[in-house]
Write an enzyme that holds these catalytic residues in place. Structure first.
Site, short mmCIF file in Angstrom:
data_model
loop_
_atom_site.label_atom_id
_atom_site.label_comp_id
_atom_site.label_asym_id
_atom_site.label_seq_id
_atom_site.Cartn_x
_atom_site.Cartn_y
_atom_site.Cartn_z
N CYS A 156 -4.53 8.18 9.93
CA CYS A 156 -4.23 7.57 11.14
C CYS A 156 -3.98 8.68 12.31
CB CYS A 156 -2.92 6.74 11.19
SG CYS A 156 -3.32 5.09 10.57
N ARG A 192 -4.24 10.57 4.87
CA ARG A 192 -2.84 11.61 4.82
C ARG A 192 -2.06 11.68 3.79
NH1 ARG A 192 2.04 10.88 6.51
NH2 ARG A 192 2.19 12.93 7.41
N LEU A 216 8.06 20.08 6.75
CA LEU A 216 9.12 19.50 5.97
C LEU A 216 9.09 19.79 4.45
CD1 LEU A 216 10.95 16.59 8.24
CD2 LEU A 216 11.23 19.12 8.13
N LYS A 276 0.50 -1.06 0.13
CA LYS A 276 -0.09 -0.07 0.01
C LYS A 276 0.90 1.20 0.18
CE LYS A 276 -1.29 1.96 3.79
NZ LYS A 276 -1.76 3.02 4.58
#
EC number: 2.5.1.7
Length: 418
Positions: free
Chosen positions: A116, A92, A125, A22
């Protein structure tokens, strides 16, 4: 709501086929934004996160055909550069669209991500790197609003970031000039992304190291070849732990053992032997399950995504194990549920002390995130009685055909509706 009912203390045996990764498939699907041609990707796992990402691309105007674990992606029809909250909030990894959309169109808006609930996992970043490449970035009403023509630069990641590395690699692909990336993640999933882009015509040096040089095409789209997603090392590790916690002999097929070095080393320390063939691993039962000390770190170290499964396994060890979680806060949310099954676990900050060898009893438990939920299944396999694992939509985000695969190994596991 669906839940899993699991009858414990049964031995497992037989073979299980490992799905595509995944966490490799997600950036590879997104990379089709950089393609001038239709892209065919094989061995794509049919899990919820993949479907979410496909619906996001379709929402942006892409044409996607996903069946029989193959995805056919055409991004020439993209007509939208706003990745909406309704889809992004579910996962995300949607933030991966930021770099390629900006590089291709010169502007985009991507909702701040969900997914999650394990710690902050900030995207600062990603944003700092894009700004260094000339992007103008603002946060407006929960969206990252980015614009500008990207130019190559030297970028040092303050911390190793997998999605950050992937995002900037894809952005650099279409940027003008050379981008030098330092302290890049070396995970197999990042390496495959680089190899696929190289095969598509991108000049990229240093693949597999923490320093990459990428010679951007200045907006020219890439010509992708057909390829297959690498095997899922976390799924493989989870099934190895299932064999180990039931002290059974099982074989994993379609797996890459070199991606599992840290996991296999810990299994060996705990007393298990493995037989490694070209694309299979056989786990042999242990005479005695020994305690272990684990510290999570970036690849090639021990993966944080295997920490919960080894905590469950440590409950069967003869002695006290230590797990030191160095990468994420809030990564011990499974502990309170394991305690309901009779586990003896003490937490002190990011360190867990697990006293093994005590009998586990079946209980009703609740999944809190993807990997924690797999730890609860492992504990249920070893517990006396029949357990119920609730909120298994977390599992469906990352494990393909989970109950069918476990049934194939002889586990007594049933999916039921509440």
């Amino acid at each position: 709501m669906t839940y899993l009912e699991i009858e414990g203390t049964n031995h497992l045996s037989g073979n299980v086929t490992i799905s595509g990764a995944k966490n490799a498939a997600l950036p590879l699907i997104v990379s089709s934004i950089l393609a001038k041609n239709e892209v065919k990707i094989n061995n794509v796992p049919n899990v919820a996160d993949i479907k979410t990402l496909i619906s996001l691309l379709e929402n942006l105007g892409a044409k996607v055909n996903f069946q029989n674990n193959s995805a056919l992606l055409n991004t020439n029809t993209l007509n939208q550069t706003i990745a909406k909250y309704d889809i992004v909030r579910k996962m995300r990894a949607s933030i991966l669209t930021l770099g390629p959309l900006l590089a291709r169109f010169g502007h985009c808006e991507v909702s701040l991500p969900g997914g999650c609930a394990i710690g902050q996992r900030p995207i600062d970043l990603h944003l700092l790197a894009l700004e260094k490449m000339g992007a103008n970035i603002q946060i407006k009403q929960g969206y990252v609003v980015a614009s500008g023509n990207l130019k190559g630069n030297e970028i040092l990641f303050d911390k190793i970031t997998v999605t950050g590395s992937e995002n900037i690699i894809m952005a650099a692909a279409l940027a003008k000039g050379k981008t030098k990336l330092l302290n890049v993640a070396k995970e197999p999933e990042v390496v495959q992304l680089c190899e696929v882009l190289k095969d598509a015509g991108l000049e990229i040096k240093g693949i597999g190291t923490d320093e990459l040089e990428i010679y951007g095409t200045d907006g020219e789209l890439l010509e992708f070849k057909e390829f297959s997603v690498i095997p899922d090392r976390i799924e493989a590790g989870t099934y190895l732990c299932a064999g180990a916690i039931t002290n059974s002999k099982i074989t994993l097929d379609k797996v890459n053992a070199t991606h599992l070095s840290a996991v296999l080393a810990k299994l060996h320390q705990m007393g298990f032997e493995t037989l490694i063939a070209e694309d299979s691993i056989t786990l042999l039962p242990a005479k005695e399950i020994k305690p272990v000390e684990i510290m999570t770190s970036e690849y090639p170290g021990f993966p944080t995504d295997m920490q919960a499964q080894f905590m469950a396994l440590a409950l069967k060890a003869n002695g006290t194990s230590i797990i030191d979680e160095r990468l994420f806060e809030n990564r011990f949310m499974h502990v309170s549920e394991l305690l309901r099954m009779g586990a003896d676990i003490k937490l002190n900050g990011h360190i867990a002390t697990i006293v093994g060898g005590k009998e586990l009893n079946a209980a009703d438990v609740m999944a809190t995130d993807l990997r924690a939920s797999s730890a609860l299944i492992l504990a249920a396999l070893a517990a006396k009685g029949t357990s119920k694992v609730h909120r298994i939509y977390h599992l469906d985000r990352g494990y393909e055909n989970l109950e069918e695969k476990f049934k194939g190994l002889g586990a007594k596991i049933t999916r039921l509706e509440e």
